[in-house]
Design an enzyme around this catalytic site. Structure first.
Site, PDB file in Angstrom:
ATOM      1  N   LYS A   1       0.863  -1.180   0.000  1.00 22.78           N
ATOM      2  CA  LYS A   1       0.000   0.000   0.000  1.00 22.78           C
ATOM      3  C   LYS A   1       0.898   1.228   0.000  1.00 22.78           C
ATOM      4  O   LYS A   1       1.720   1.394   0.902  1.00 22.78           O
ATOM      5  CB  LYS A   1      -0.873  -0.042   1.263  1.00 22.78           C
ATOM      6  CG  LYS A   1      -1.865   1.075   1.436  1.00 22.78           C
ATOM      7  CD  LYS A   1      -2.719   0.758   2.663  1.00 22.78           C
ATOM      8  CE  LYS A   1      -3.436   1.954   3.222  1.00 22.78           C
ATOM      9  NZ  LYS A   1      -4.627   2.265   2.444  1.00 22.78           N
TER      10      LYS A   1
ATOM     11  N   THR B   1      -2.447   6.832   0.851  1.00 21.52           N
ATOM     12  CA  THR B   1      -3.617   6.863   1.714  1.00 21.52           C
ATOM     13  C   THR B   1      -4.391   8.126   1.376  1.00 21.52           C
ATOM     14  O   THR B   1      -3.799   9.133   0.966  1.00 21.52           O
ATOM     15  CB  THR B   1      -3.260   6.796   3.209  1.00 21.52           C
ATOM     16  OG1 THR B   1      -4.463   6.738   3.989  1.00 21.52           O
ATOM     17  CG2 THR B   1      -2.410   7.980   3.660  1.00 21.52           C
TER      18      THR B   1
ATOM     19  N   GLU C   1      -3.689   1.542  -3.296  1.00 21.75           N
ATOM     20  CA  GLU C   1      -4.177   1.246  -1.944  1.00 21.75           C
ATOM     21  C   GLU C   1      -4.155  -0.245  -1.661  1.00 21.75           C
ATOM     22  O   GLU C   1      -4.325  -0.658  -0.526  1.00 21.75           O
ATOM     23  CB  GLU C   1      -5.631   1.720  -1.795  1.00 21.75           C
ATOM     24  CG  GLU C   1      -5.809   3.208  -1.696  1.00 21.75           C
ATOM     25  CD  GLU C   1      -5.897   3.678  -0.250  1.00 21.75           C
ATOM     26  OE1 GLU C   1      -5.713   2.863   0.659  1.00 21.75           O
ATOM     27  OE2 GLU C   1      -6.146   4.858  -0.061  1.00 21.75           O
TER      28      GLU C   1
HETATM   29  C1  LIG Z   1      -7.469   8.204  11.980  1.00 23.65           C
HETATM   30  C2  LIG Z   1      -7.238   7.124  11.002  1.00 23.65           C
HETATM   31  O1  LIG Z   1      -6.498   6.227  11.273  1.00 23.65           O
HETATM   32  N1  LIG Z   1      -7.905   7.245   9.816  1.00 23.65           N
HETATM   33  C3  LIG Z   1      -7.750   6.464   8.717  1.00 23.65           C
HETATM   34  C4  LIG Z   1      -8.276   6.965   7.553  1.00 23.65           C
HETATM   35  C5  LIG Z   1      -8.127   6.271   6.414  1.00 23.65           C
HETATM   36  N2  LIG Z   1      -7.480   5.070   6.421  1.00 23.65           N
HETATM   37  C6  LIG Z   1      -7.285   4.343   5.167  1.00 23.65           C
HETATM   38  O2  LIG Z   1      -6.696   5.177   4.207  1.00 23.65           O
HETATM   39  C7  LIG Z   1      -7.227   4.869   2.932  1.00 23.65           C
HETATM   40  C8  LIG Z   1      -7.948   6.016   2.344  1.00 23.65           C
HETATM   41  O3  LIG Z   1      -8.884   6.557   3.208  1.00 23.65           O
HETATM   42  C9  LIG Z   1      -8.097   3.712   3.088  1.00 23.65           C
HETATM   43  O4  LIG Z   1      -7.319   2.587   2.891  1.00 23.65           O
HETATM   44  C10 LIG Z   1      -8.527   3.906   4.532  1.00 23.65           C
HETATM   45  O5  LIG Z   1      -8.985   2.766   5.086  1.00 23.65           O
HETATM   46  C11 LIG Z   1      -6.960   4.565   7.596  1.00 23.65           C
HETATM   47  O6  LIG Z   1      -6.359   3.470   7.619  1.00 23.65           O
HETATM   48  N3  LIG Z   1      -7.106   5.269   8.739  1.00 23.65           N
END
Ligand SMILES: CC(=O)Nc1ccn([C@@H]2O[C@H](CO)[C@@H](O)[C@H]2O)c(=O)n1
Length: 108
Positions: free
Chosen positions: A24, A27, A77
């Site tokens: 990955k 983000t 991702e």
């Molecule tokens: C506070 C906190 O940790 N927030 C987040 C926010 C997003 N994400 C990941 O980022 C990518 C795009 O949104 C996707 O893969 C999401 O699942 C995460 O892991 N954690």
């Protein structure tokens, strides 16, 4: 207005193996989490238990509208596109203005 570059980032625990293995490499976050600076090293923690996972280097931070998220982003991702869009809608409901943070794993 300048904002101090953060030195930590959290990911959902279930996604951290993808980050730690280098699969990955982006983000997608909202404005409040967009202040990472290219070239800086950042510690990765799990959101749920705040366990240190690895270090990454920030490569770029670019604006990305929700409607422009496509297969390219899903590929970076390491998630299916429909799953990625669902996840983002859960985390950032009704937010069109998002940011793509590109990063590289720091091998230790
Ligand atoms: C506070 C906190 O940790 N927030 C987040 C926010 C997003 N994400 C990941 O980022 C990518 C795009 O949104 C996707 O893969 C999401 O699942 C995460 O892991 N954690």
């Amino acid at each position: 207005m300048s904002v101090i570059a953060p030195t930590q980032i959290t990911f959902f625990e279930f996604l951290t193996p993808l980050v730690a293995s280098g699969q990955k490499t982006i983000t997608i976050r909202d404005f409040s989490e967009s202040h990472y600076q290219p070239g800086t090293q950042v510690e990765v923690y799990t959101l749920e238990s705040h366990t240190k996972v690895c270090d990454i280097v920030i490569l770029a931070v670019e604006p990305l509208a929700f409607d422009d998220i496509n297969e390219f982003h899903a590929n970076q991702e390491s998630l299916p596109l429909d799953e990625l869009k669902q996840l983002i809608q859960q985390v950032y409901p009704d937010q069109q203005r998002l940011f793509m943070i590109s990063f590289a794993l720091v091998e230790t």
